[in-house]
Design a protein around this motif. Structure first.
Motif, PDB file in Angstrom:
ATOM      1  N   GLU A  10      -6.656  -0.909   2.881  1.00  0.00           N
ATOM      2  CA  GLU A  10      -5.870   0.340   3.243  1.00  0.00           C
ATOM      3  C   GLU A  10      -5.894   1.323   2.177  1.00  0.00           C
ATOM      4  O   GLU A  10      -5.948   2.470   2.763  1.00  0.00           O
ATOM      5  CB  GLU A  10      -4.534  -0.299   3.436  1.00  0.00           C
ATOM      6  CG  GLU A  10      -4.131  -1.255   4.514  1.00  0.00           C
ATOM      7  CD  GLU A  10      -2.648  -1.627   4.650  1.00  0.00           C
ATOM      8  OE1 GLU A  10      -2.135  -1.965   5.578  1.00  0.00           O
ATOM      9  OE2 GLU A  10      -2.210  -1.903   3.551  1.00  0.00           O
ATOM     10  N   ALA A  11      -5.951   1.138   1.276  1.00  0.00           N
ATOM     11  CA  ALA A  11      -5.910   2.185  -0.120  1.00  0.00           C
ATOM     12  C   ALA A  11      -7.369   3.122   0.099  1.00  0.00           C
ATOM     13  O   ALA A  11      -7.307   4.218  -0.166  1.00  0.00           O
ATOM     14  CB  ALA A  11      -5.610   1.750  -1.484  1.00  0.00           C
ATOM     15  N   SER A  13       0.342   5.073  -2.248  1.00  0.00           N
ATOM     16  CA  SER A  13       0.079   6.071  -1.517  1.00  0.00           C
ATOM     17  C   SER A  13       1.292   6.992  -1.879  1.00  0.00           C
ATOM     18  O   SER A  13       0.875   8.513  -1.872  1.00  0.00           O
ATOM     19  CB  SER A  13       0.382   5.731  -0.096  1.00  0.00           C
ATOM     20  OG  SER A  13      -0.579   4.894   0.410  1.00  0.00           O
ATOM     21  N   TYR A  14       2.577   6.829  -1.915  1.00  0.00           N
ATOM     22  CA  TYR A  14       3.440   7.818  -2.367  1.00  0.00           C
ATOM     23  C   TYR A  14       3.254   8.188  -3.915  1.00  0.00           C
ATOM     24  O   TYR A  14       3.545   9.477  -4.264  1.00  0.00           O
ATOM     25  CB  TYR A  14       5.002   7.004  -2.415  1.00  0.00           C
ATOM     26  CG  TYR A  14       5.482   7.152  -1.071  1.00  0.00           C
ATOM     27  CD1 TYR A  14       6.008   8.448  -0.572  1.00  0.00           C
ATOM     28  CD2 TYR A  14       5.786   6.401  -0.132  1.00  0.00           C
ATOM     29  CE1 TYR A  14       6.799   8.739   0.652  1.00  0.00           C
ATOM     30  CE2 TYR A  14       6.173   6.359   1.089  1.00  0.00           C
ATOM     31  CZ  TYR A  14       6.668   7.542   1.512  1.00  0.00           C
ATOM     32  OH  TYR A  14       7.331   7.754   2.736  1.00  0.00           O
ATOM     33  N   ALA A  55       0.133  10.814  -3.537  1.00  0.00           N
ATOM     34  CA  ALA A  55       0.312  11.979  -2.502  1.00  0.00           C
ATOM     35  C   ALA A  55       0.379  13.185  -3.027  1.00  0.00           C
ATOM     36  O   ALA A  55       1.132  13.341  -4.027  1.00  0.00           O
ATOM     37  CB  ALA A  55       1.285  11.507  -1.478  1.00  0.00           C
ATOM     38  N   ARG A  78      -5.605   6.517  -4.994  1.00  0.00           N
ATOM     39  CA  ARG A  78      -5.037   5.251  -4.877  1.00  0.00           C
ATOM     40  C   ARG A  78      -5.751   4.047  -5.655  1.00  0.00           C
ATOM     41  O   ARG A  78      -5.035   3.425  -6.160  1.00  0.00           O
ATOM     42  CB  ARG A  78      -4.876   5.016  -3.325  1.00  0.00           C
ATOM     43  CG  ARG A  78      -3.795   5.927  -2.679  1.00  0.00           C
ATOM     44  CD  ARG A  78      -3.582   5.802  -1.245  1.00  0.00           C
ATOM     45  NE  ARG A  78      -4.804   5.796  -0.310  1.00  0.00           N
ATOM     46  CZ  ARG A  78      -5.058   6.913   0.354  1.00  0.00           C
ATOM     47  NH1 ARG A  78      -4.537   7.823   0.356  1.00  0.00           N
ATOM     48  NH2 ARG A  78      -6.170   6.668   1.117  1.00  0.00           N
ATOM     49  N   THR A 102       0.896  -1.222  -0.086  1.00  0.00           N
ATOM     50  CA  THR A 102       0.105   0.032   0.228  1.00  0.00           C
ATOM     51  C   THR A 102       0.662   1.308   0.178  1.00  0.00           C
ATOM     52  O   THR A 102       0.303   2.326  -0.633  1.00  0.00           O
ATOM     53  CB  THR A 102      -0.994   0.074   1.209  1.00  0.00           C
ATOM     54  OG1 THR A 102      -1.536  -1.362   1.246  1.00  0.00           O
ATOM     55  CG2 THR A 102      -2.083   1.075   1.088  1.00  0.00           C
ATOM     56  N   THR A 103       1.986   1.194   0.445  1.00  0.00           N
ATOM     57  CA  THR A 103       2.819   2.505   0.657  1.00  0.00           C
ATOM     58  C   THR A 103       3.224   3.074  -0.584  1.00  0.00           C
ATOM     59  O   THR A 103       3.427   4.172  -1.055  1.00  0.00           O
ATOM     60  CB  THR A 103       4.107   2.145   1.424  1.00  0.00           C
ATOM     61  OG1 THR A 103       4.584   1.120   0.784  1.00  0.00           O
ATOM     62  CG2 THR A 103       3.673   1.941   3.018  1.00  0.00           C
TER      63      THR A 103
END
Length: 167
Positions: A55-56, A14-15, A18, A67, A10-11
């Protein structure tokens, strides 16, 4: 030859989605992630999971839409009892703190589906030297295939092409 399988934790989305950060480290990670996405993602068969999707979907609705829009086209891997059991084993044997239960699920999904790479910016519970080593030990001991846990910076093909003078 088939492309290697990659689990997108998920990161990464996200990056990618963002807003620009004021934090120097976050800004660098955003840039490295965008560069990896543009240059490298086509070299892999990318998978997400219902955990990544869940999570997204959290947080700011507009950010969540971005996302989800980014990962919508990738195959999603389900979480069954077998994966939950493996995640519990990983939690105990790495060991990971209770707040990292979702990270253990990401690992268990990648292991169970024999994914070659787990791409993440989670450098506390996943892409961290002692965790990586312990995951490799556990997988070897149990006969499980160990994914390579890495960041976009580590999985970049850019450094593999070495130009030599005079050629």
């Amino acid at each position: 030859m088939s492309k290697p399988k990659l689990y997108l934790e998920t990161t990464i989305p996200s990056y990618l989605t963002a807003r620009p950060s004021r934090d120097v480290v976050a800004t660098a990670r955003q840039q490295l992630t965008r560069e990896w996405w543009e240059r490298e993602r086509h070299n892999y068969r990318i998978f997400v999971s219902e955990v990544v999707i869940s999570e997204a979907e959290e947080g700011d609705p507009e950010a969540a839409r971005s996302r989800i829009g980014l990962i919508r086209s990738f195959p999603s891997l389900d979480v069954d009892e077998f994966i939950k059991e493996r995640a519990a084993i990983l939690m105990d044997e790495i060991p990971l703190p209770l707040k990292a239960a979702t990270d253990a699920l990401h690992l268990a999904i990648a292991i169970t589906h024999e994914i070659e790479y787990l791409l993440t910016w989670n450098c506390r519970h996943l892409a961290q030297a002692q965790v990586r080593r312990r995951v490799e030990e556990i997988c070897k001991m149990r006969g499980w295939p160990a994914p390579t846990i890495c960041t976009p910076e580590e999985l970049s093909d850019e450094d593999r092409t070495v130009e030599r003078p005079g050629r």
